[in-house]
Design an enzyme around this catalytic site. Structure first.
Site, PDB file in Angstrom:
ATOM      1  CD  GLU A 173     -45.753 -30.641  29.918  1.00  0.00           C
ATOM      2  OE1 GLU A 173     -46.225 -29.980  30.109  1.00  0.00           O
ATOM      3  OE2 GLU A 173     -45.329 -30.617  29.514  1.00  0.00           O
ATOM      4  CD  GLU A 292     -44.414 -30.514  25.650  1.00  0.00           C
ATOM      5  OE1 GLU A 292     -43.804 -29.539  25.629  1.00  0.00           O
ATOM      6  OE2 GLU A 292     -45.513 -31.078  24.954  1.00  0.00           O
TER       7      GLU A 292
HETATM    8  O1  AHR Z   1     -44.679 -26.462  23.808  1.00  0.00           O
HETATM    9  C1  AHR Z   1     -45.267 -25.759  25.201  1.00  0.00           C
HETATM   10  C2  AHR Z   1     -46.235 -26.273  26.105  1.00  0.00           C
HETATM   11  O2  AHR Z   1     -44.675 -26.444  27.489  1.00  0.00           O
HETATM   12  C3  AHR Z   1     -46.779 -27.576  26.076  1.00  0.00           C
HETATM   13  O3  AHR Z   1     -48.168 -27.208  25.033  1.00  0.00           O
HETATM   14  C4  AHR Z   1     -47.264 -27.835  27.330  1.00  0.00           C
HETATM   15  O4  AHR Z   1     -46.584 -29.715  27.198  1.00  0.00           O
HETATM   16  C5  AHR Z   1     -45.481 -27.683  28.090  1.00  0.00           C
HETATM   17  O5  AHR Z   1     -45.523 -27.212  29.191  1.00  0.00           O
END
Ligand code: AHR
Length: 507
Positions: A173, A292
């Site tokens: 990110e 994610e």
């Molecule tokens: O999964 C939790 C968080 O969400 C992660 O660390 C990040 O990559 C995202 O914003």
């Protein structure tokens, strides 16, 4: 009862499912690692300190790959802190989650755990506070056979054989202002390019994932992907996507419809990657890593805990229990990923244990399955093969946010090798069961094996450790298949898995 129709033909295919589509994620965040997969004082702990009860549940859930060690955590992580004799490992402030990292678990231990869990490792490198040197050294540490500084360090630490990690993430990110070492698209694109080149010089067999946007509503979404890929296109294999959903204003109709947006998100990233490909006159096709995704309720209590009592070791963070309706959204997200199996090759349910997770534990006590455990397990077990280009004709609903949302979302996966065909379907209707009619033309000689259903009278029902789980699938669905015609009742607000097999293939 209203009717929805599906048409599937084995000649019309979307693409082959890469098993890594059903991956997951463990971050050094909250109790995912400490008190989750690792708890040396637990009665079920093995000689490495891993909870065997959790390992059993992970094997049952069946993810083939797990991303590690972050997440936001990785953007401040020095991998060297987490290798070598445990008593010499430093305690560090983790600025991402305001906790104290003891480094008891590191890369080697995670690779050991992964072997026991039967999963591959998807390793992220730090491109926030670190860079090329740390990344190429980590590839050398993990994948080089021996005879160099870092490979010999691994051997001296007790790991003779290389960890042979194939899939690597170039940071996490990096478009997000909350990220340590946050960068502009040009800054990240350049760094990712040079890091990718060095990492592949160490081990040309690895595959790399470049960071896409943190979600589809980032102000830089689109431009970020185009700019980053302009730099890095030739050197990487995947671009990442992240997306979390939650129910707001108690609006279930909108909550369930959000995967329509996820579908558009994927299409936009595919279009952007293909635009860069065209611009570069490249023959190479880039794939997507949705590394994610989940339902995530950002409870202010968690942020408050971090602010008011920072620098604790493994505090409970983001452990909100899941409801039946959350399981439906997880099911819808899985269907959406499967429908894009031609381009989305990696998916990671974020996360795996305790933190935003399908598996929960009590310190020193038991472990249990959240509601979201089941659709994920079904998809990973039965969603292997080729996704068919399913035509779905369904009654629809509209609300002020979404227009014309199909009540039924469905996908079909054909495993020709094992003679299995599985239809996954969610009924989003809050009012009524729907009758499903399937025209499975060309799928001759199949029979229904079972029709699994996840349903509950109360959409807010949860599973807890105190009482027998309430939200569990049953196999009493009424699906029937006669001469290529499928019929089934899909109860309101339900997740359905209709498993069919070639007659005789089960003996
Ligand atoms: O999964 C939790 C968080 O969400 C992660 O660390 C990040 O990559 C995202 O914003």
């Amino acid at each position: 009862m209203q009717t929805a129709k599906i048409v599937a033909d084995p000649e019309f295919k979307i693409g082959v499912v890469d098993p890594r589509l059903y991956g997951s994620f463990i971050e050094h965040l909250g109790r995912a690692v400490y008190g989750g997969i690792y708890e040396p004082s637990h009665p079920t702990a093995d000689e490495h300190g891993f909870r065997r009860d959790v390992l059993d549940l992970v094997r049952e859930l069946n993810p083939p790959i797990v991303r590690y060690p972050g997440g936001n955590f990785v953007s401040g992580y020095d991998w060297r802190d987490g290798v070598g004799p445990k008593e010499k490992r430093p305690h560090r402030l983790d600025l991402a989650w305001k906790t104290l990292e003891t480094n008891e678990m590191g890369t080697d231990e995670f690779c050991t755990w992964a072997k026991l869990a039967g999963v591959q490792v998807n390793l992220a490198v730090n491109l926030g506070t670190a860079g090329i040197d740390a990344a190429r050294s980590l590839v050398e540490y993990c994948n080089h056979p021996g005879g160099s500084l870092y490979s010999d360090m691994r051997i001296a630490n007790g790991y003779r054989e290389p960890h042979a990690i194939k899939t690597w993430c170039l940071g996490n990110e990096m478009d997000g202002p909350w990220q340590m070492g946050h960068k502009t698209a040009d800054e990240y694109g350049r760094l990712a390019t040079e890091t990718a080149i060095s990492m592949k010089w160490v081990d040309p067999s690895i595959e790399l994932v470049a960071c896409g946007s943190s979600n589809a509503v980032m102000p830089t979404f689109g431009i970020w992907e185009a700019t980053v890929l302009d730099h890095v296109y030739q050197y990487v294999d995947y671009i990442s996507l992240h997306q979390y959903y939650y129910k707001s204003n108690n609006d279930l109709g909108t909550f369930l419809a959000q995967t329509v947006q996820m579908d558009g998100f994927i299409q936009s990233v595919v279009a952007t990657a293909d635009y860069v490909r065209a611009k570069k006159h490249s023959k190479k096709q880039l794939y997507l890593s949705f590394d994610e995704w989940n339902v995530w309720y950002q409870n202010p209590v968690d942020r408050q805990l971090m602010q008011e009592t920072p620098w604790q070791v493994a505090p409970p963070l983001f452990e909100a229990p899941y409801t039946h309706e959350d399981a439906l959204v997880v099911g819808l997200m899985l269907i959406t990923l499967m429908r894009h199996a031609d381009r989305v090759k990696i998916g990671c349910l974020a996360q795996l244990v305790n933190t935003i997770a399908p598996i929960s534990t009590v310190k020193g006590g038991g472990a249990w399955r959240q509601t979201t455990f089941y659709p994920f397990m079904h998809a990973s077990r039965y969603g292997r093969g080729t996704v068919l280009n399913l035509q779905v004709h369904s009654p629809r609903y509209s609300n002020p946010t979404y227009d014309s949302v199909p009540c039924i979302d469905a996908v079909a996966v054909l495993d020709e090798e094992h003679g299995q065909l599985t239809v996954f379907a969610v009924n989003r209707s809050q009012e009524e069961a729907l009758s499903l009619e399937g025209d499975l033309r060309g799928v001759g000689g199949y029979e229904v094996v079972e029709h699994l259903v996840l349903e509950h009278a109360d959409p807010m029902a949860q599973n807890t450790i105190e009482r027998p789980p309430e939200v569990v699938p049953h196999a009493n669905g009424d699906a029937q298949l006669t001469q290529g015609k499928l019929t089934a009742t899909l109860p309101k607000l339900s997740w359905n898995v209709i498993r069919m097999a070639a007659v005789g293939s089960r003996s």
